[in-house]
Enzyme design. Structure first.
Site, PDB file in Angstrom:
ATOM      1  N   HIS A 196       0.832  -1.219   0.000  1.00 51.49           N
ATOM      2  CA  HIS A 196       0.000   0.000   0.000  1.00 51.49           C
ATOM      3  C   HIS A 196       0.859   1.259   0.000  1.00 51.49           C
ATOM      4  CE1 HIS A 196      -3.948   1.896   1.667  1.00 51.49           C
ATOM      5  NE2 HIS A 196      -3.239   2.799   1.017  1.00 51.49           N
ATOM      6  N   HIS A 203     -10.942   0.851   1.009  1.00 49.86           N
ATOM      7  CA  HIS A 203     -10.794   1.966   1.954  1.00 49.86           C
ATOM      8  C   HIS A 203     -12.162   2.089   2.613  1.00 49.86           C
ATOM      9  CE1 HIS A 203      -9.363   6.217   3.056  1.00 49.86           C
ATOM     10  NE2 HIS A 203     -10.546   6.074   3.609  1.00 49.86           N
ATOM     11  N   ASP A 254       0.857   2.636   3.740  1.00 46.79           N
ATOM     12  CA  ASP A 254       0.084   3.785   3.256  1.00 46.79           C
ATOM     13  C   ASP A 254       0.984   5.015   3.071  1.00 46.79           C
ATOM     14  OD1 ASP A 254      -1.992   5.174   2.220  1.00 46.79           O
ATOM     15  OD2 ASP A 254      -3.195   5.242   4.040  1.00 46.79           O
ATOM     16  N   HIS A 260      -5.718  -0.190   5.790  1.00 47.32           N
ATOM     17  CA  HIS A 260      -5.510   0.676   6.965  1.00 47.32           C
ATOM     18  C   HIS A 260      -6.582   0.609   8.054  1.00 47.32           C
ATOM     19  CE1 HIS A 260      -7.982   3.195   4.420  1.00 47.32           C
ATOM     20  NE2 HIS A 260      -6.984   3.589   3.654  1.00 47.32           N
ATOM     21  N   LYS A 285      -9.096  -1.513  -6.227  1.00 43.77           N
ATOM     22  CA  LYS A 285      -9.272  -0.686  -5.022  1.00 43.77           C
ATOM     23  C   LYS A 285     -10.615   0.021  -5.068  1.00 43.77           C
ATOM     24  CE  LYS A 285      -7.716   1.797  -1.372  1.00 43.77           C
ATOM     25  NZ  LYS A 285      -6.613   2.701  -1.185  1.00 43.77           N
ATOM     26  N   HIS A 289       1.582   5.171  -2.210  1.00 44.29           N
ATOM     27  CA  HIS A 289       1.130   6.148  -3.211  1.00 44.29           C
ATOM     28  C   HIS A 289       2.376   6.811  -3.778  1.00 44.29           C
ATOM     29  CE1 HIS A 289      -3.128   6.032  -1.733  1.00 44.29           C
ATOM     30  NE2 HIS A 289      -2.519   5.695  -0.599  1.00 44.29           N
ATOM     31  N   ARG A 324       2.581   8.476  -6.633  1.00 43.05           N
ATOM     32  CA  ARG A 324       2.200   9.802  -7.189  1.00 43.05           C
ATOM     33  C   ARG A 324       2.491  10.046  -8.659  1.00 43.05           C
ATOM     34  NH1 ARG A 324      -1.173  10.418  -3.079  1.00 43.05           N
ATOM     35  NH2 ARG A 324      -0.266  11.224  -1.165  1.00 43.05           N
ATOM     36  N   ASN A 359      -4.975   6.328  -6.975  1.00 46.87           N
ATOM     37  CA  ASN A 359      -5.654   7.626  -6.846  1.00 46.87           C
ATOM     38  C   ASN A 359      -4.792   8.811  -7.296  1.00 46.87           C
ATOM     39  OD1 ASN A 359      -3.947   7.201  -4.624  1.00 46.87           O
ATOM     40  ND2 ASN A 359      -5.118   8.574  -3.314  1.00 46.87           N
ATOM     41  N   HIS A 389       3.103  14.165   0.732  1.00 47.13           N
ATOM     42  CA  HIS A 389       2.623  15.488   0.299  1.00 47.13           C
ATOM     43  C   HIS A 389       3.690  16.482   0.730  1.00 47.13           C
ATOM     44  CE1 HIS A 389      -1.529  14.092  -0.320  1.00 47.13           C
ATOM     45  NE2 HIS A 389      -1.411  13.419   0.809  1.00 47.13           N
TER      46      HIS A 389
END
Ligand code: DOR
Ligand code: ZN
Length: 400
Positions: A55, A172, A279, A212, A138, A57, A59, A89, A283
């Site tokens: 899991h 999720h 996860d 999560h 997902k 991200h 980007r 995502n 950012h």
């Protein structure tokens, strides 16, 4: 090639063995030495199977100011991972075969370890899913980063029927309607969503995987259905609302951090988990000030647990199972997750004695911050081999 002078975690115990590597795979696990082979001195380090983070991200494409396949996989390797599974995502989400192919292409040019991909479910991409045949799907039930969201139970049911029942659908699980009505995203929203999807999965007789989980109760609800597996992220075991003052504007994450009483109870019940997924959700600090959800976790996930091992709070069996063999099984990743003859030579070399302090400016992740900045750790990833290639040694990268 033969790796000598190492302590290998095998069959639940640490054994002094030598590993013979050929064509990227583990050819033999032996006691003695062999003539004529290239030798690597394992420096008496502990060898564990390469970790798998199901899991993350990363980007790319679309938000490469936060992370990309190069920086993200460098963070993975520095954290002991040889395989990561990237979430869909992105600003333009991974919801068509074409976008999946684009990601595979980008990753194959830039990633320094193995990367797999989750596919995003929308209200109407059933045909694309059948065409793309992804290894996992997902479904996002609660508002988070990006615009993938499914709140309608009928649509979820259709996906549960449409998608290959032997492959996991990752959920999720936060009930969006509950959050909007009650104007908060407490654990009740997660309990409600887990209840809904696990009942639905049982009705349709399919596998699902809850991402999560943040409280023991989610696991207990989910586990009433035998084909439901559960994951949690390190922040639900190491951080709670008690840390809000220290974290300041960095605190936001979805699901949000829970009350300390939930965290403490969760830690006592870690055996109930099937696996850990970090996860990793980078950012920039500017974006965090604006309320962006998520923590970068790839470089801390394993280190938090190996530090707990040094304190006697968790076993090597637990760590290797939850961070390697179990994610391999859940996500059908072949020849990974164990140190075994015929398996890929995905190995990590750990210096259990190394004491260090996390300095966020030294991290590989592009966002260069961590909720664990300044924390003290014992135990550090010293080397990483991925499919027989040494990618990292003496805390330095050997690949570009
Ligand atoms: O905190 C989070 N960040 N939770 C999610 O569900 C998504 C993730 C992200 O992509 O930023
Ligand atoms: Zn996520």
């Amino acid at each position: 090639m033969i790796i000598e002078n190492v302590k290998v975690f095998l069959n639940g115990k640490v054994e002094e063995k030598n590993l013979v590597i050929e064509n990227g795979e583990i050819k033999e696990i032996i006691n003695g030495s062999k003539r004529g082979e290239e030798k690597i001195d394992g420096k008496n380090l502990l060898v564990l199977p390469g970790l798998i983070d199901p899991h993350v991200h990363l980007r790319e494409p679309g938000a490469t100011h936060k992370e990309d396949f190069y920086t993200g996989t460098r963070a993975a390797v520095a954290g002991g991972f040889t395989t990561v599974l990237d979430m869909p995502n992105n600003p333009k989400p991974t919801i068509t075969l074409e976008r999946l192919k684009e990601k595979i292409d980008l990753a194959s040019k830039k990633a320094i370890c193995d990367v797999g991909f989750h596919f995003g479910a929308t209200s109407d991409n059933f045909k694309e899913i059948r065409k793309a045949k992804p290894n996992s799907l997902k479904i996002i039930m609660g508002q988070t980063t990006g615009n993938l969201l499914i709140t309608d139970e009928k649509t979820i049911e259709k996906h549960f029927i449409n998608f290959d029942k032997e492959k996991p659908i990752v959920i999720h699980a936060e009930d969006q309607e509950y959050c909007e009505k009650n104007k908060h995203d407490g654990p009740e929203a997660a309990w409600l969503a887990v209840e809904k999807v696990s009942l639905l999965a049982e009705k349709i007789d399919r596998r699902i995987h809850i991402a999560h989980t943040s409280t023991v109760k989610e696991i207990e609800i989910a586990k009433k259905w035998k084909k439901c597996t559960v994951e949690s992220a390190p922040h639900y075991l190491f951080l709670s609302k008690k840390d809000y003052d220290k974290l300041g504007f960095r605190k936001s994450v979805k699901p949000c951090l829970r009350e300390e009483k939930y965290r403490a109870k969760f830690w006592k019940n870690i055996d109930k988990l099937d696996c850990i997924g970090s996860d990793h959700a980078p950012h920039t600090l500017e974006e965090k000030e604006g309320g962006a959800y998520g923590f970068p976790e790839l470089e801390t996930s394993f280190h938090l647990f190996i530090d707990q091992y040094s304190k006697g709070n968790v076993s090597l069996k637990w760590i290797t199972e939850k961070m390697s063999s179990s994610p391999a099984k859940i996500f059908n990743i072949h020849k990974k997750g164990e140190i075994k003859k015929g398996y890929f030579a995905d190995l990590i070399f750990v210096d259990l004695k190394k004491e260090w302090v996390l300095k966020e400016e030294e991290l590989e992740t592009k966002c260069k911050w961590s909720p664990y900045n300044g924390w003290k750790f014992k135990g550090k990833v010293f080397g990483v081999m991925n499919k027989g290639k040494m990618k990292y040694w003496e805390y330095e990268f050997l690949v570009d």
